[in-house]
Design a protein around this motif. Structure first.
Motif, short mmCIF file in Angstrom:
data_model
loop_
_atom_site.label_atom_id
_atom_site.label_comp_id
_atom_site.label_asym_id
_atom_site.label_seq_id
_atom_site.Cartn_x
_atom_site.Cartn_y
_atom_site.Cartn_z
N VAL A 1 -18.82 -2.47 3.33
CA VAL A 1 -18.20 -1.96 4.54
C VAL A 1 -16.73 -1.65 4.31
O VAL A 1 -16.21 -0.61 4.75
N ASN A 2 -16.04 -2.52 3.60
CA ASN A 2 -14.63 -2.28 3.30
C ASN A 2 -14.46 -1.03 2.44
O ASN A 2 -13.52 -0.24 2.64
N THR A 3 -15.37 -0.82 1.50
CA THR A 3 -15.29 0.36 0.64
C THR A 3 -15.41 1.64 1.45
O THR A 3 -14.63 2.59 1.27
N PHE A 4 -16.35 1.68 2.37
CA PHE A 4 -16.59 2.90 3.14
C PHE A 4 -15.63 3.06 4.31
O PHE A 4 -15.62 4.12 4.94
N ALA A 5 -14.81 2.05 4.58
CA ALA A 5 -13.75 2.23 5.57
C ALA A 5 -12.68 3.18 5.06
O ALA A 5 -11.97 3.80 5.84
N ALA A 6 -12.59 3.31 3.73
CA ALA A 6 -11.66 4.27 3.10
C ALA A 6 -10.25 4.14 3.66
O ALA A 6 -9.64 5.13 4.09
N THR A 7 -9.74 2.91 3.67
CA THR A 7 -8.36 2.71 4.11
C THR A 7 -7.40 3.28 3.06
O THR A 7 -7.80 3.61 1.95
N ALA A 8 -6.14 3.35 3.43
CA ALA A 8 -5.14 3.92 2.52
C ALA A 8 -4.59 2.89 1.53
O ALA A 8 -3.65 3.19 0.79
N ARG A 9 -5.17 1.70 1.49
CA ARG A 9 -4.63 0.65 0.63
C ARG A 9 -4.63 1.05 -0.85
O ARG A 9 -3.63 0.84 -1.55
N ASP B 1 -4.66 4.05 -2.12
CA ASP B 1 -3.70 5.14 -2.31
C ASP B 1 -2.28 4.59 -2.42
O ASP B 1 -1.50 5.02 -3.28
N SER B 2 -1.96 3.63 -1.56
CA SER B 2 -0.63 3.04 -1.58
C SER B 2 -0.40 2.23 -2.85
O SER B 2 0.66 2.32 -3.48
N LEU B 3 -1.41 1.45 -3.22
CA LEU B 3 -1.29 0.57 -4.38
C LEU B 3 -1.07 1.35 -5.68
O LEU B 3 -0.35 0.91 -6.57
N THR B 4 -1.70 2.52 -5.76
CA THR B 4 -1.61 3.33 -6.99
C THR B 4 -0.64 4.50 -6.85
O THR B 4 -0.61 5.38 -7.70
N HIS B 5 0.14 4.51 -5.75
CA HIS B 5 1.09 5.60 -5.50
C HIS B 5 0.42 6.98 -5.56
O HIS B 5 0.97 7.93 -6.10
N GLY B 6 -0.80 7.01 -5.00
CA GLY B 6 -1.50 8.28 -4.88
C GLY B 6 -2.31 8.70 -6.08
O GLY B 6 -2.93 9.76 -6.07
N ARG B 7 -2.35 7.87 -7.13
CA ARG B 7 -3.13 8.25 -8.31
C ARG B 7 -4.64 8.11 -8.04
O ARG B 7 -5.44 8.86 -8.61
N LEU B 8 -5.01 7.14 -7.22
CA LEU B 8 -6.40 6.94 -6.83
C LEU B 8 -6.49 7.05 -5.32
O LEU B 8 -5.53 6.78 -4.60
N HIS B 9 -7.70 7.42 -4.85
CA HIS B 9 -7.86 7.69 -3.43
C HIS B 9 -9.08 6.96 -2.87
O HIS B 9 -10.19 7.10 -3.40
N ALA B 10 -8.85 6.21 -1.81
CA ALA B 10 -9.95 5.49 -1.16
C ALA B 10 -11.00 6.44 -0.62
O ALA B 10 -12.18 6.11 -0.55
N ALA B 11 -10.58 7.63 -0.23
CA ALA B 11 -11.51 8.61 0.34
C ALA B 11 -12.40 9.26 -0.71
O ALA B 11 -13.35 9.97 -0.35
N ASP B 12 -12.15 9.02 -1.98
CA ASP B 12 -13.03 9.51 -3.05
C ASP B 12 -14.21 8.55 -3.14
O ASP B 12 -14.31 7.73 -4.05
N LEU B 13 -15.12 8.67 -2.18
CA LEU B 13 -16.16 7.67 -2.03
C LEU B 13 -17.18 7.69 -3.17
O LEU B 13 -17.75 6.64 -3.50
#
Length: 244
Positions: free
Chosen positions: A189-197, A199-211
């Motif tokens: 459930v946390n994975t599919f919530a696709a929060t911005a965490r 993105d923030s942690l990797t300074h935009g190198r990785l994206h939570a929305a890339d499901l």
């Protein structure tokens, strides 16, 4: 989402609408309210959203929530169930096709896919599904009394997955089996919530929305965790009262 009031019971010509037209208006109003409520609940939680917030966002009369659903709680339940029912139908189709023999690793992977892959597919269908997954992630970390309205539906599918885990790991400690299912749900459930965490942690190198990529990491993580917990954990020892 604001627009013309879909609850208007008159036709464009100004004449009273035919009963079939009125039913169509009401169906559109229901859908508009469900979409608006789903988005707002996902953003601000059940208690952070008023009926007026919902009707303003939907562009309907304030009374439309009572007219269509009877109240905010019933609207909330319908927001969840309109997604949960087709999602669980997908899961049950996959559960019915699970292998009943063969390597345990293959059977567990199929069980994980039965739970999570329908979420991956649905997330790509519409923003509404993505709102729903954010809402369920929020609810997974709370004990809001309103959840009693849908507990039976969530518990029913949980029971089916737990039973299949028992079949894959016969003789396993039942505490571990239940823990494994709850951890599987929480991480998925946390994975599919696709929060911005991420993105923030990797300074935009990785994206939570890339499901698709997140799902590729999720599967082996769950396989390893469930196997380690259920497949090799001895039953807990009963503790004796202090001083005995």
């Amino acid at each position: 989402m604001n627009g013309n009031n879909p609850t208007n019971s008159r036709s464009p010509s100004g004449k009273a609408a035919h009963p079939g037209q009125r039913a169509g208006h009401q169906d559109r109003t229901r859908t508009t309210l469900l979409d608006a409520a789903e988005e707002l609940f996902a953003d601000r939680s059940f208690y952070g959203v008023s009926v007026r917030d919902i009707t303003n966002h939907a562009g309907t009369r304030l009374a439309a929530v009572s007219d269509c659903f009877g109240g905010k709680e019933s609207l909330f339940a319908e927001v969840l169930l309109r997604r949960l029912h087709p999602l669980n139908a997908d899961r049950r189709t996959r559960l019915a096709a699970l292998p009943t023999a063969g390597p345990r690793t293959r059977r567990l992977r199929a069980l994980i896919d039965a739970f999570a892959e329908p979420m991956l597919r649905r997330a790509g269908e519409s923003a509404g599904w993505r709102h729903y997954f954010r809402l369920t992630a929020q609810l997974a970390n709370t004990n809001q009394p309103v959840l009693r309205l849908v507990a039976e539906d969530y518990n029913a599918i949980a029971t089916e997955f737990i039973e299949h885990l028992r079949l894959i790991f016969p003789g396993a400690d039942q505490v571990a089996v239940h823990d494994a299912y709850l951890y599987l749900v929480a991480v998925t459930v946390n994975t599919f919530a696709a929060t911005a965490r991420l993105d923030s942690l990797t300074h935009g190198r990785l994206h939570a929305a890339d499901l698709a990529r997140r799902y590729a990491s999720l599967r082996p993580f769950l396989e390893g965790g469930v196997t380690r917990l259920v497949g090799s954990r001895p039953p807990p020892q009963a503790t004796s009262p202090s001083g005995s």
